[in-house]
Design an enzyme around this catalytic site. Structure first.
Site, PDB file in Angstrom:
ATOM      1  N   ILE A  35       0.915  -1.143   0.000  1.00 44.77           N
ATOM      2  CA  ILE A  35       0.000   0.000   0.000  1.00 44.77           C
ATOM      3  C   ILE A  35       0.955   1.193   0.000  1.00 44.77           C
ATOM      4  CG2 ILE A  35      -1.740   1.320   1.265  1.00 44.77           C
ATOM      5  CD1 ILE A  35      -2.736  -1.364   2.430  1.00 44.77           C
ATOM      6  N   PRO A  36       1.158   1.802  -1.170  1.00 45.46           N
ATOM      7  CA  PRO A  36       2.280   2.744  -1.363  1.00 45.46           C
ATOM      8  C   PRO A  36       2.075   4.132  -0.760  1.00 45.46           C
ATOM      9  CG  PRO A  36       0.992   2.609  -3.367  1.00 45.46           C
ATOM     10  CD  PRO A  36       0.383   1.620  -2.392  1.00 45.46           C
ATOM     11  N   CYS A  37       2.099   4.195   0.570  1.00 49.90           N
ATOM     12  CA  CYS A  37       1.898   5.469   1.256  1.00 49.90           C
ATOM     13  C   CYS A  37       3.025   6.462   0.974  1.00 49.90           C
ATOM     14  CB  CYS A  37       1.724   5.245   2.757  1.00 49.90           C
ATOM     15  SG  CYS A  37       3.003   4.234   3.515  1.00 49.90           S
ATOM     16  N   HIS A  38       4.172   5.974   0.505  1.00 50.10           N
ATOM     17  CA  HIS A  38       5.274   6.883   0.173  1.00 50.10           C
ATOM     18  C   HIS A  38       4.946   7.758  -1.041  1.00 50.10           C
ATOM     19  CE1 HIS A  38       5.969   3.369  -2.382  1.00 50.10           C
ATOM     20  NE2 HIS A  38       6.685   4.152  -3.177  1.00 50.10           N
TER      21      HIS A  38
END
Length: 189
Positions: free
Chosen positions: A142-145
């Site tokens: 889950i690419p929160c970056h």
């Protein structure tokens, strides 16, 4: 007693070119992902702090594929993690909506907390969106970056190394964050 072939929960610490990373999974999917640390022991400690992380290291085939994908990502390859199962049992509906919207961002694609909130059906909640992403149990998958603060600023990041780690991950994806390079000086004629 379970046989090795029927074990469906476990954890692994993997060495990548950017450091040691860790994952933990249940029978339903990935439950934890630890971003790079300097030592295998540090990752192991972080993983085992969380309830539900099994001591088993037997790996289902999807976990073997995930580990290869994480290593490829760390080596600079464009990897799509959307096909890997994630087990978000116990996560509230707001966070589920935010995580689902974030998961739709592709490699090198960014958006702001406010825009992600809107895409998730929760317009006007950028701070709450940031808090939800700060609690993301499986960063990278889950690419929160890929979520930035208003005005293209880096924003926070709760992983080891904080916003420096976030900026490095984005740079790996070809995204430059921060002030633009100086403009070319024009001729005065």
């Amino acid at each position: 007693m379970e046989t090795t072939s029927s074990i469906t929960a476990g954890h692994a610490v993997l060495e990548t070119v950017i450091g040691f990373m860790g994952i933990a999974w249940s029978e339903k999917g990935l439950i934890r992902l630890c971003l790079p640390e300097r030592s295998r022991e540090a990752v192991e400690r972080r993983l085992m702090r969380h309830a539900g992380v099994s001591a088993s290291t037997a790996q289902p085939s999807w976990v073997v594929e995930l580990i290869a994908s994480i290593k490829a990502y760390a080596a600079g390859e464009d990897v799509d993690f959307t096909g890997f199962p994630v087990d978000l049992d116990g996560v509230d509906d707001f966070r589920l909506a935010i995580y689902d919207a974030a998961r739709k961002l592709s490699y090198g694609e960014t958006t702001t907390y406010g825009e992600l909130a809107k895409r998730a059906g929760h317009a006007g909640l950028p701070r709450e969106t940031g808090a939800a992403l700060g609690a993301n149990p499986v960063p990278l998958v889950i690419p929160c970056h890929r979520i930035l603060a208003a005005g293209g600023k880096i924003g926070g990041f709760s992983a080891p190394g904080g916003s420096v780690t976030k900026e490095k991950m984005l740079a790996m994806e070809g995204v430059r964050v921060g002030p633009p390079p100086p403009a070319q000086v024009s001729f005065g004629f």
